[in-house]
Write a protein that holds these residues in place. Structure first.
Motif, PDB file in Angstrom:
ATOM      1  N   LEU A   1      -0.648   9.378  12.064  1.00  0.00           N
ATOM      2  CA  LEU A   1      -0.023  10.279  13.028  1.00  0.00           C
ATOM      3  C   LEU A   1       1.059   9.582  13.846  1.00  0.00           C
ATOM      4  N   ASP A   2       0.882   8.288  14.046  1.00  0.00           N
ATOM      5  CA  ASP A   2       1.885   7.587  14.851  1.00  0.00           C
ATOM      6  C   ASP A   2       3.097   7.170  14.021  1.00  0.00           C
ATOM      7  N   GLY A   3       3.204   7.719  12.811  1.00  0.00           N
ATOM      8  CA  GLY A   3       4.390   7.427  12.009  1.00  0.00           C
ATOM      9  C   GLY A   3       4.161   6.355  10.962  1.00  0.00           C
ATOM     10  N   GLY A   4       2.933   5.816  10.894  1.00  0.00           N
ATOM     11  CA  GLY A   4       2.653   4.781   9.912  1.00  0.00           C
ATOM     12  C   GLY A   4       2.568   5.351   8.493  1.00  0.00           C
ATOM     13  N   ILE A   5       2.797   4.507   7.502  1.00  0.00           N
ATOM     14  CA  ILE A   5       2.691   4.936   6.115  1.00  0.00           C
ATOM     15  C   ILE A   5       1.671   4.045   5.420  1.00  0.00           C
ATOM     16  N   ILE A   6       0.695   4.692   4.765  1.00  0.00           N
ATOM     17  CA  ILE A   6      -0.287   3.923   4.018  1.00  0.00           C
ATOM     18  C   ILE A   6       0.159   3.902   2.568  1.00  0.00           C
ATOM     19  N   SER A   7       0.313   2.705   2.023  1.00  0.00           N
ATOM     20  CA  SER A   7       0.668   2.616   0.610  1.00  0.00           C
ATOM     21  C   SER A   7      -0.507   1.984  -0.113  1.00  0.00           C
ATOM     22  N   TYR A   8      -1.110   2.739  -1.011  1.00  0.00           N
ATOM     23  CA  TYR A   8      -2.293   2.255  -1.705  1.00  0.00           C
ATOM     24  C   TYR A   8      -1.959   2.100  -3.172  1.00  0.00           C
ATOM     25  N   HIS A   9      -2.220   0.893  -3.701  1.00  0.00           N
ATOM     26  CA  HIS A   9      -1.869   0.647  -5.100  1.00  0.00           C
ATOM     27  C   HIS A   9      -3.096   0.863  -5.960  1.00  0.00           C
ATOM     28  N   LEU A  10      -3.037   1.845  -6.800  1.00  0.00           N
ATOM     29  CA  LEU A  10      -4.195   2.187  -7.609  1.00  0.00           C
ATOM     30  C   LEU A  10      -4.449   1.089  -8.640  1.00  0.00           C
ATOM     31  N   GLY A  11      -5.661   0.587  -8.652  1.00  0.00           N
ATOM     32  CA  GLY A  11      -6.016  -0.449  -9.623  1.00  0.00           C
ATOM     33  C   GLY A  11      -5.318  -1.763  -9.348  1.00  0.00           C
ATOM     34  N   GLY A  12      -4.700  -1.872  -8.187  1.00  0.00           N
ATOM     35  CA  GLY A  12      -4.056  -3.129  -7.845  1.00  0.00           C
ATOM     36  C   GLY A  12      -2.697  -3.331  -8.492  1.00  0.00           C
ATOM     37  N   TRP A  13      -2.231  -2.365  -9.260  1.00  0.00           N
ATOM     38  CA  TRP A  13      -0.904  -2.495  -9.873  1.00  0.00           C
ATOM     39  C   TRP A  13       0.153  -2.112  -8.847  1.00  0.00           C
ATOM     40  N   ALA A  14       1.099  -2.986  -8.664  1.00  0.00           N
ATOM     41  CA  ALA A  14       2.094  -2.713  -7.636  1.00  0.00           C
ATOM     42  C   ALA A  14       3.108  -1.697  -8.148  1.00  0.00           C
ATOM     43  N   PRO A  15       3.558  -0.814  -7.302  1.00  0.00           N
ATOM     44  CA  PRO A  15       4.616   0.093  -7.704  1.00  0.00           C
ATOM     45  C   PRO A  15       5.908  -0.689  -7.877  1.00  0.00           C
ATOM     46  N   PRO A  16       6.880  -0.262  -8.639  1.00  0.00           N
ATOM     47  CA  PRO A  16       6.952   1.067  -9.256  1.00  0.00           C
ATOM     48  C   PRO A  16       6.240   1.182 -10.599  1.00  0.00           C
ATOM     49  N   ILE A  17       5.677   0.072 -11.110  1.00  0.00           N
ATOM     50  CA  ILE A  17       4.992   0.177 -12.396  1.00  0.00           C
ATOM     51  C   ILE A  17       3.677   0.922 -12.224  1.00  0.00           C
ATOM     52  N   GLY A  18       2.877   0.439 -11.275  1.00  0.00           N
ATOM     53  CA  GLY A  18       1.580   1.065 -11.058  1.00  0.00           C
ATOM     54  C   GLY A  18       1.716   2.358 -10.272  1.00  0.00           C
ATOM     55  N   ILE A  19       0.587   3.089 -10.242  1.00  0.00           N
ATOM     56  CA  ILE A  19       0.609   4.335  -9.493  1.00  0.00           C
ATOM     57  C   ILE A  19       0.330   4.045  -8.033  1.00  0.00           C
ATOM     58  N   GLU A  20       1.144   4.628  -7.188  1.00  0.00           N
ATOM     59  CA  GLU A  20       0.987   4.372  -5.768  1.00  0.00           C
ATOM     60  C   GLU A  20       0.508   5.650  -5.083  1.00  0.00           C
ATOM     61  N   TYR A  21      -0.482   5.504  -4.220  1.00  0.00           N
ATOM     62  CA  TYR A  21      -0.827   6.621  -3.346  1.00  0.00           C
ATOM     63  C   TYR A  21      -0.173   6.341  -2.016  1.00  0.00           C
ATOM     64  N   ARG A  22       0.604   7.269  -1.594  1.00  0.00           N
ATOM     65  CA  ARG A  22       1.394   7.007  -0.407  1.00  0.00           C
ATOM     66  C   ARG A  22       1.105   8.098   0.611  1.00  0.00           C
TER      67      ARG A  22
END
Lengths: 504, 152, 501
Positions: C56-77
């Motif tokens: 809510l305070d403007g932060g962004i959570i970037s979660y790397h699925l399976g530990g693969w870093a984006p842009p290759i891996g899938i990112e939950y943002r």
């Protein structure tokens, strides 16, 4: 003077009628207690409002803020002279109206009285909310609550005709309020960044001067409850409602809420001084004048008693709009005073019309021949109220009209004085025949022989039930006694600010 | 100013796209125009397949081999990502087809037809029946005709 | 343990309902399946509240699925915008499930109820997944998970009315065509940029500039999502699907699926292509704006003439989607904010109204308007909830509908688009016509003497009134929702800092 805290008193005044709806709902199976609850609430509310009047007279400005609806838009109340007057009218006239509706609704064997009483109380609560509102936003909210809560009242009889009338009622009031009023409010908000009523207004310098008349037009037409032509149709079509509802619509709450909003917008949003300097309301003066005359002429052509009174209301309301549009001190005083005098007069007229209907089931003016001798109290009250509406001194209506004329004279618009005079003549033409027929025309013989002749012969008077006649005599008396209240009322209304406050 | 009227090389060079466009249009056309529900599903499959082709062909690089590391730095690999994506899309496509066919079976059972125009006719009749039921004062309990007075 | 959960919240948000779905199918016992679904819904609601709290305070959570870093891996943002939408979706699921218990028990045969909740959870998974993911292709996959389960859910209405089957079939065909368009668009975007991660897409588009390929991708994506969100005139699947679906399904999908599609549109339009994308501006102004206005009027007018309550509400939904599209077409902070806040407000309002319709179906056996005569006395609570929802649909103050309208009109006035502002208020007047028909039917007619209707059971009334209360609460205390919406809008705008020449 039990309550000394202004904010509590405001919340009580709005809260009592709102709360009593629950009591009414709980007592729905016990009609006597339920109806008594309405009357008790009416008296309690009136006492609280009187209490508030005492505070205002003592120089206080009771105010209270409830909560923030959207950022910057707060529901808050604050009392100023105009709102005080309107609150007095609404809560004061609720008492006779509540008593009268018991008499009327029982005599007519109307059903769904719980719903009726709940909606009635809710409407009063909304009217008080409008009266005390401290900003346009709060006012708009209660304005819409008033519309919605009166809809079931108009549709009360549940016949096709009632449904149709109620549909028109809702359609016009909602359409105008959403289409124009809401747009005007949002425009004001985005142009000035505030919606708080401020003495002397806050439009000056914030809106392009060329667009000010347009904004005023949005407000004037948006306040559909003020029944400015051409958006007056809802008022006659709401005539399908039972008479106590008509009294509520015409005298106690609804139309008065409309014209009150009109005055409030004129004084606290635009500012009288600003309006008179820019001439932005000049067109409204003419429109209101036209509305006065046209509605009076239409009233002449109506044979249905309630329809005639309805058009009379349309015409009288435009007096108040006119008072605002004149943009002078006297105009505002006259307009505000007319809220009071017209309310007292019109509630009497409607209660009389209802009493006549209850006693004889006659709705048309042409059927009233000779009834005055059978219903002397009702017709006498009708006569007094008519004189007041016409503006015959010393009756109440005379004084508000006089101040309106003074207002017109101040701006040098002699044509407006002429309009007011012609309108008075028209008032005589459409109101006096009713009284004259009642007292002086011979009773139609045929009707008697057709009707329950035996009952007629046995009893000379055929008055409506006591609970109907009593309140209407009371309000008629008020029309008479008003002369003593005019001077303090005038002094009180002089407090309505005309110029912007000088302090920051 | 040079004006190219017909760049033959461009057209032929992009032949895979032309095939894709033709296949896609055929599929879409069948889906829209056929009245038979099964044929619609076939059209939908064609349509989806064309997209698979688009993805697969876009990942292909001329002279590229399967993306298995060979150790030779000069090897050109095809892009594996679109191929992998399409595996997912194929699964989705199969699921869709299965569900669609299941629905067609059920429609066939309930309505006795899987032709769109006949179905529309039946539904119109249903509408009409509902409207005429509306005229009668009996509060319909939907399809369960219990307690219907025997006047009919 | 708690730390582990906290770290993996974005994944758990999707994985928990996904895992619970087959469990429901395995224990094919209606009560147990319901219980599992309800617990899962509450869990995901709690998680989305936590996520919103973190962003809510403007932060962004970037979660790397399976530990693969984006842009290759899938990112939950997760940023405030999709946390807000997650909250809507899971919140609606939480109130729908208690409501569903009775309604489903009546409308769906016992042996299929386990599967019903399986499909429900899958649908929830899909919607949450679409919202949370930061990968464009992942959006497609989750969109299809939710759509496929929705087709199945709609088809379960066949027990009550067999037309649910054809409705589901048509929905399937149109939905799949839409999804396929969407994939084509994604393919073209991939060809233009070589990436599918949303944030990376936005970056690559900035670097590479505008191309014809990008135009194509944009158009395909727009049409694809347009089908999913029932953008007029691609709305043909919606009325039948909403009308013939089981009541609980109508409640859930009407409140969530189009909203999530609108979210996807917002994300693609502004998050990927950016605010200043020239092609977008002309598209929004000359395509989306007229279509939105048309939807507001045409769909509302059609709604006036419906004979079935659920169908009427469905057409009203199409009109309301028009409002949301209108807000996006303004391309201003206030406009986007109006859209986002309307996502929430409309979800609450429409869910209330569909719950009312479902309660009528439960007690009267039909949602035909002519059979609602006089129910205001027999079913006072249900009818009162309708009045609250209806007033909100019209946009009367003290309801959430008013808040939405306020911001929409304000957005139009800020741009000086007077005719549009007039159109917004005018079209909301049509809502009076169709809402008031029902109100008249409920309150101003006498009930038919042989009616067996009685008030809906408490398990339906309570969720209905929770939503109705929310309609009023957030209509009077809009500071909370408008703050979230305003932040969401500014995040969306600040991430799209592409300057197009």
């Amino acid at each position: 003077m039990i309550i000394t805290d202004g904010s509590t008193a405001i919340l009580l005044a709005i809260g009592i009628p709102a709360f009593v709806t629950l009591v009414i709902a709980a007592l729905s199976s016990r009609p006597n207690l339920r109806d008594a609850a309405s009357v008790v609430a009416a008296i309690a509310t009136f006492l609280v409002v009187l209490d508030l009047l005492g505070m205002v007279n003592a120089g206080q400005t009771p105010s209270v803020s409830l909560f923030e609806v959207m950022p910057g838009l707060v529901i808050s109340f604050s009392i100023e002279p105009l709102g005080m007057i309107f609150a007095l009218v609404a809560s004061g006239l609720w008492i006779p109206a509540a008593i009268y509706s018991i008499g009327y609704m029982r005599a007519e064997n109307e059903r769904h009285l719980t719903r009726f009483n709940i909606c009635y109380a809710l409407a009063i609560s909304a009217a008080l909310g409008i009266a005390f509102s401290a900003n346009l936003f709060t006012l708009f909210i209660f304005y819409e609550v008033l519309t919605v809560s009166t809809y079931p009242l108009v549709a009360h009889k549940q016949t096709d005709e009632a449904r149709r009338g109620a549909r028109t009622y809702l359609a016009i009031l909602m359409t105008t309020s959403i289409l124009f009023l809401l747009t005007a409010i949002i425009w004001t908000w985005s142009a000035t960044g505030t919606l708080d009523f401020r003495p002397g207004g806050f439009i000056a310098g914030q809106v392009d001067p060329a667009l000010v008349p347009v904004l005023l037009a949005l407000f004037a037409f948006g306040i559909g409850k003020a029944a400015l032509m051409p958006f007056h149709r809802w008022l006659p079509s709401a005539m399908v409602a039972p008479t106590p509802v008509s009294a509520l619509l015409h005298a106690v709450a609804v139309v008065k809420a409309g014209v009150f909003t009109m005055l409030k917008v004129g004084v606290y949003v635009f500012g009288v001084d600003f309006l008179s300097q820019t001439d932005a309301s000049q067109w409204l003066v003419w429109l209101a004048s036209a509305s006065i005359l046209i509605a009076s002429i239409i009233a002449l052509t109506k044979d249905d008693l309630k329809a005639r009174l309805a058009y009379s209301t349309v015409s009288q309301l435009s007096y108040i709009t006119l008072g605002m549009a004149l943009a002078t001190q006297m105009g505002i005083v006259g307009g505000a005073m007319h809220i009071v005098t017209h309310a007292v007069g019109k509630i009497t007229l409607f209660m009389c019309a209802g009493a006549i209907y209850v006693a004889t089931h006659k709705k048309k003016v042409s059927e009233l021949d000779g009834l005055g001798r059978e219903m002397p109290f009702t017709f006498a009250a009708f006569g007094i109220a008519s004189f007041s509406i016409i503006g015959l001194p010393p009756f109440a209506g005379a004084w508000s009209k006089m101040y309106l004329m003074l207002g017109a004279a101040n701006t040098g618009q002699l044509a407006i004085i002429a309009v007011l005079l012609v309108s008075s003549l028209l008032n005589i033409a459409y109101l006096m025949p009713i009284v004259a027929r009642g007292f002086f025309a011979p009773a139609p013989v045929a009707a008697h022989s057709l009707g329950a002749a035996a009952a007629d012969d046995g009893k000379r008077w055929r008055e409506a039930p006591l609970l109907c006649v009593l309140p209407l005599c009371l309000t008629a008396l008020l029309c008479l006694l008003a002369i003593f209240a005019i001077s303090p009322l005038y002094d009180f209304l002089l407090h309505v600010p005309i110029l912007p406050e000088t302090y920051p | 100013m040079q004006e190219v009227v017909l760049d033959l090389e461009f057209i032929i060079g992009h032949y895979n796209y032309w095939l894709f466009v033709i296949l896609m249009m055929t599929g879409l056309y069948i889906t829209v125009s056929r009245g038979n529900l099964i044929k619609k599903v076939v059209g939908l499959n064609l349509f989806q397949t064309s997209v698979f082709m688009l993805y697969i062909s876009m990942g292909k690089i001329e002279g590229g081999t399967a993306p298995i590391l060979t150790g030779d730095p000069n090897t050109v690999y095809s892009n594996p990502l679109p191929h992998v994506l399409i595996l997912t899309a194929i699964v989705v496509g199969i699921a869709t087809t299965a569900l669609a066919l299941a629905l067609v079976v059920r429609i066939g059972e309930e309505f006795g037809s899987i032709e769109e125009d006949e179905l529309i006719e039946i539904e119109h009749e249903l509408d009409f029946a509902e409207e005429s039921a509306e005229a009668s004062p009996v509060p319909g309990q939907g399809d369960a005709n219990k307690g219907e007075p025997g006047g009919k | 343990m708690i730390d582990l959960i906290a770290k993996n919240l974005p994944a758990l948000q999707v994985v928990i309902p996904l895992m619970a779905a087959p469990v429901c199918a395995i224990f094919n016992r209606s009560r147990l399946a319901w219980l599992i679904a309800f617990v899962v819904a509450i869990a995901s609601f709690a998680m989305s509240v936590a996520l919103l709290g973190q962003t809510l305070d403007g932060g962004i959570i970037s979660y790397h699925l399976g530990g693969w870093a984006p842009p290759i891996g899938i990112e939950y943002r997760v940023d405030v915008l999709n946390a807000f939408v997650l909250l809507i979706v899971s919140g609606i699921a939480v109130v729908t499930l208690p409501y569903a218990a009775k309604s489903v028990a009546q409308e769906i045969p016992r042996e299929k109820q386990g599967f019903f909740y399986t499909a429900f959870l899958l649908c929830l998974t899909g919607l949450l997944g679409v919202t949370i993911t930061g990968d464009a292709f992942n959006v497609f996959v989750f969109l299809e998970i939710s759509s496929l389960s929705t087709y199945a859910l709609v088809a379960t209405g066949a027990e009550r009315n067999r037309r649910a089957l054809t409705a589901a079939y048509n929905y399937l065909i149109m939905g799949t065509v839409g999804a396929t368009f969407f994939v084509i668009g994604l393919g073209l975007l991939y060809m233009a940029t070589g990436t599918l991660n949303m944030a990376d897409l936005a970056h690559q588009i900035t670097l590479r500039g505008d191309t014809r390929m990008l135009h194509m991708g944009f158009a395909f994506v727009l049409v694809g999502i347009g089908l999913k969100l029932a953008m007029f005139p691609l709305h043909l699947w919606l009325p039948n699907a909403y009308t013939f679906a089981p009541s609980a399904v109508s409640v859930f999908i009407s409140a969530t699926s189009t909203k999530v599609a609108v979210y996807v549109l917002l994300r693609f339009m502004f998050g990927i292509f950016g605010f200043d994308y020239a092609y977008q501006q002309s598209t929004l102004q000359y395509v989306l704006l007229p279509l939105a206005l048309l939807a507001m009027f045409a769909a509302s007018l059609v709604a006036v003439f419906q004979t079935d309550l659920k169908r009427m509400l469905a057409y009203s939904s199409i009109a309301q989607v028009g409002y949301m599209l209108l807000g996006t077409a303004f391309m201003t902070q206030t406009g986007v904010m109006a859209t986002v806040i309307h996502l929430f407000n409309h979800a609450v309002t429409k869910a209330t109204l569909f719950m009312v319709a479902g309660a009528f179906v439960y007690s009267v056996g039909s949602s035909k308007i002519s059979e609602l005569k006089g129910l205001g006395r027999i079913m006072p609570w249900t009818s009162a909830a309708f009045v609250v929802g209806g007033l909100s649909l019209i946009g009367i103050p003290l309801t959430v509908g008013f808040v939405s309208k306020w911001y929409l009109v304000q957005a139009a006035l800020e741009l000086g688009w007077w005719p549009v502002a007039a159109a917004i208020v005018l079209s909301s007047l049509i809502a009076i016509a169709y809402v008031w028909r029902i109100v008249e039917m409920l309150y101003l007619h006498s009930p038919s003497p042989d009616t067996k209707a009685k008030e809906a059971p408490l398990s339906m009334l309570v969720p209905m009134w929770i939503l109705a209360a929310a309609t009023v609460y957030f209509g009077t205390h809009a500071a909370l929702t408008s703050a979230a919406a305003s932040r969401a809008a500014s995040t969306l705008i600040s991430t799209s800092n592409i300057i197009w020449q």
